[in-house]
Motif scaffolding. Structure first.
Motif, mmCIF file in Angstrom:
data_model
loop_
_atom_site.group_PDB
_atom_site.id
_atom_site.type_symbol
_atom_site.label_atom_id
_atom_site.label_comp_id
_atom_site.label_asym_id
_atom_site.label_seq_id
_atom_site.Cartn_x
_atom_site.Cartn_y
_atom_site.Cartn_z
ATOM 1 N N ASP A 83 38.066 -33.546 11.714
ATOM 2 C CA ASP A 83 37.265 -33.999 12.853
ATOM 3 C C ASP A 83 36.561 -35.298 12.479
ATOM 4 O O ASP A 83 36.260 -35.550 11.307
ATOM 5 N N ARG A 84 36.269 -36.121 13.486
ATOM 6 C CA ARG A 84 35.712 -37.440 13.209
ATOM 7 C C ARG A 84 34.483 -37.691 14.082
ATOM 8 O O ARG A 84 34.366 -37.131 15.172
ATOM 9 N N PHE A 85 33.584 -38.534 13.584
ATOM 10 C CA PHE A 85 32.414 -38.857 14.387
ATOM 11 C C PHE A 85 31.915 -40.262 14.093
ATOM 12 O O PHE A 85 32.265 -40.884 13.095
ATOM 13 N N ILE A 86 31.098 -40.744 15.018
ATOM 14 C CA ILE A 86 30.445 -42.050 14.909
ATOM 15 C C ILE A 86 28.961 -41.816 14.690
ATOM 16 O O ILE A 86 28.329 -41.084 15.453
ATOM 17 N N TYR A 87 28.391 -42.420 13.657
ATOM 18 C CA TYR A 87 26.949 -42.314 13.446
ATOM 19 C C TYR A 87 26.213 -43.210 14.442
ATOM 20 O O TYR A 87 26.588 -44.363 14.658
ATOM 21 N N TYR A 88 25.115 -42.668 14.994
ATOM 22 C CA TYR A 88 24.295 -43.385 15.966
ATOM 23 C C TYR A 88 22.830 -43.321 15.538
ATOM 24 O O TYR A 88 22.288 -42.235 15.309
ATOM 25 N N ALA A 89 22.201 -44.502 15.385
ATOM 26 C CA ALA A 89 20.783 -44.571 15.026
ATOM 27 C C ALA A 89 19.951 -44.478 16.305
ATOM 28 O O ALA A 89 20.028 -45.357 17.167
ATOM 29 N N VAL A 90 19.166 -43.415 16.428
ATOM 30 C CA VAL A 90 18.447 -43.132 17.675
ATOM 31 C C VAL A 90 17.450 -44.227 18.027
ATOM 32 O O VAL A 90 17.442 -44.759 19.139
ATOM 33 N N THR B 104 34.830 -39.314 8.749
ATOM 34 C CA THR B 104 35.785 -38.217 8.888
ATOM 35 C C THR B 104 35.326 -37.024 8.057
ATOM 36 O O THR B 104 34.924 -37.185 6.904
ATOM 37 N N ILE B 105 35.386 -35.824 8.645
ATOM 38 C CA ILE B 105 35.110 -34.593 7.911
ATOM 39 C C ILE B 105 36.286 -34.337 6.973
ATOM 40 O O ILE B 105 37.443 -34.329 7.397
ATOM 41 N N THR B 106 36.014 -34.118 5.688
ATOM 42 C CA THR B 106 37.090 -34.009 4.711
ATOM 43 C C THR B 106 37.234 -32.632 4.069
ATOM 44 O O THR B 106 38.131 -32.434 3.244
ATOM 45 N N GLY B 107 36.375 -31.686 4.428
ATOM 46 C CA GLY B 107 36.474 -30.373 3.792
ATOM 47 C C GLY B 107 35.840 -29.287 4.634
ATOM 48 O O GLY B 107 35.319 -29.534 5.725
ATOM 49 N N PHE C 248 29.047 -30.280 5.686
ATOM 50 C CA PHE C 248 30.447 -30.644 5.552
ATOM 51 C C PHE C 248 30.559 -31.913 4.719
ATOM 52 O O PHE C 248 29.773 -32.848 4.911
ATOM 53 N N PRO C 249 31.537 -31.991 3.801
ATOM 54 C CA PRO C 249 31.770 -33.248 3.070
ATOM 55 C C PRO C 249 32.436 -34.262 3.990
ATOM 56 O O PRO C 249 33.185 -33.892 4.903
ATOM 57 N N THR C 250 32.183 -35.541 3.762
ATOM 58 C CA THR C 250 32.714 -36.588 4.633
ATOM 59 C C THR C 250 33.219 -37.784 3.842
ATOM 60 O O THR C 250 32.861 -37.975 2.678
ATOM 61 N N ASP C 251 34.031 -38.602 4.503
ATOM 62 C CA ASP C 251 34.411 -39.925 4.032
ATOM 63 C C ASP C 251 33.968 -40.933 5.076
ATOM 64 O O ASP C 251 34.090 -40.678 6.284
ATOM 65 N N VAL C 252 33.483 -42.084 4.630
ATOM 66 C CA VAL C 252 33.094 -43.157 5.546
ATOM 67 C C VAL C 252 34.269 -44.116 5.677
ATOM 68 O O VAL C 252 34.694 -44.732 4.710
ATOM 69 N N THR D 249 35.172 -51.225 12.883
ATOM 70 C CA THR D 249 36.138 -51.655 11.871
ATOM 71 C C THR D 249 36.225 -53.178 11.833
ATOM 72 O O THR D 249 36.300 -53.781 10.761
ATOM 73 N N GLU D 250 36.201 -53.822 12.999
ATOM 74 C CA GLU D 250 36.231 -55.290 13.054
ATOM 75 C C GLU D 250 34.997 -55.881 12.381
ATOM 76 O O GLU D 250 35.092 -56.867 11.650
ATOM 77 N N ILE D 251 33.841 -55.266 12.606
ATOM 78 C CA ILE D 251 32.607 -55.738 11.973
ATOM 79 C C ILE D 251 32.721 -55.629 10.458
ATOM 80 O O ILE D 251 32.363 -56.545 9.726
ATOM 81 N N THR D 252 33.243 -54.495 9.969
ATOM 82 C CA THR D 252 33.392 -54.289 8.536
ATOM 83 C C THR D 252 34.333 -55.312 7.925
ATOM 84 O O THR D 252 34.047 -55.903 6.873
ATOM 85 N N GLU D 253 35.477 -55.568 8.562
ATOM 86 C CA GLU D 253 36.453 -56.523 8.036
ATOM 87 C C GLU D 253 35.908 -57.942 8.057
ATOM 88 O O GLU D 253 36.126 -58.715 7.128
ATOM 89 N N ASP D 254 35.170 -58.299 9.120
ATOM 90 C CA ASP D 254 34.571 -59.638 9.189
ATOM 91 C C ASP D 254 33.569 -59.848 8.059
ATOM 92 O O ASP D 254 33.499 -60.924 7.460
ATOM 93 N N GLU D 255 32.783 -58.816 7.764
ATOM 94 C CA GLU D 255 31.794 -58.923 6.695
ATOM 95 C C GLU D 255 32.488 -59.087 5.349
ATOM 96 O O GLU D 255 32.059 -59.886 4.515
ATOM 97 N N GLU D 256 33.574 -58.340 5.111
ATOM 98 C CA GLU D 256 34.309 -58.457 3.854
ATOM 99 C C GLU D 256 34.906 -59.853 3.696
ATOM 100 O O GLU D 256 34.920 -60.424 2.610
#
Length: 228
Positions: free
Chosen positions: A110-117, A127-130, A152-156, A206-213
């Motif tokens: 299962d997958r989710f997006i983090y949201y800062a309230v 992504t939930i990994t376990g 739940f363990p996760t991967d970012v 993902t675009e934001i992450t790649e642009d920063e890299e």
């Protein structure tokens, strides 16, 4: 790793290696222009590009195989504007689920997006990994009256460098929650969303992450060339 007449790519585009001389190499870009580049820097950039391509391919295969079984959510957390991306569970790569019924439904994949309230900003794809396990929330720095909770363990998969570079709730339209920014969002709550809404947010982050890299790599290349 580079070979004469080999074709590679950096953030400027595709190029062919014309000559190798120690830690420098002469290349010709597809537009006909030539440049002398640092071999070590270009090796790192090329490896990152290959890794990104492999990750996207693996992600696409994973999505095709698991879309039917994958559930998508928004996970709300308390993270005020201007704060570093440090909050309970983040550094340990775990996520807490306080609703017992939901904890029984969430599964690996299962997958989710983090949201800062407080900042009203989406900032990470996860992504939930376990499988679920129970633990004392305090061991993961959570402040709660609960003595035991589901984790739940996760991967970012992608993350913005800070909240200022995240995706503002006002800049995106979600079919699942047309007025998400106006809802009384509770920290630590999960909000189920459609696959289309998830992919819309995931692509933007993902675009934001790649642009920063790319900006970091270009800066490092400039700094090393200046030193030489």
């Amino acid at each position: 790793m580079f070979e004469l007449n080999g074709v590679y790519r950096n953030r400027m585009g595709e190029y062919t290696v014309l000559a190798l001389n120690g830690q420098r190499m002469t290349v010709r870009y597809s537009d006909g222009s030539e440049a002398e580049l640092n071999v070590n820097i270009q090796a790192r950039i090329w490896e990152n590009i290959v890794a990104e391509q492999e990750a996207r391919a693996a992600s696409s295969r994973h999505m095709r195989q698991s879309n039917k079984d994958t559930t998508h959510y928004i996970k709300a957390v308390s993270l005020p504007p201007g704060e570093e991306l440090i909050f309970p569970g983040w550094q340990e790569r775990v996520v807490m689920v306080t609703n017992p019924e939901l904890a029984q439904r969430i599964k690996s994949g299962d997958r989710f997006i983090y949201y800062a309230v407080e900042a009203q900003t989406f900032f990470a794809v996860v992504t939930i990994t376990g499988d679920m396990y129970e633990a004392d929330p305090k061991q993961h720095t959570y402040t709660t009256e609960l003595e035991r909770a589901a984790f739940f363990p996760t991967d970012v998969d992608a993350v913005s460098p800070d909240l200022e570079h995240g995706v503002s709730v006002d800049s995106i339209d979600l079919e699942s929650y047309p007025d998400f920014g106006k809802l009384p969002i509770e920290p630590e709550a999960f909000y189920r969303i459609s696959e289309d809404d998830f992919e819309l947010l995931a692509e933007a982050l993902t675009e934001i992450t790649e642009d920063e890299e790319e900006e970091v790599e270009e800066y490092e290349e400039y700094e090393e060339d200046e030193v030489e």
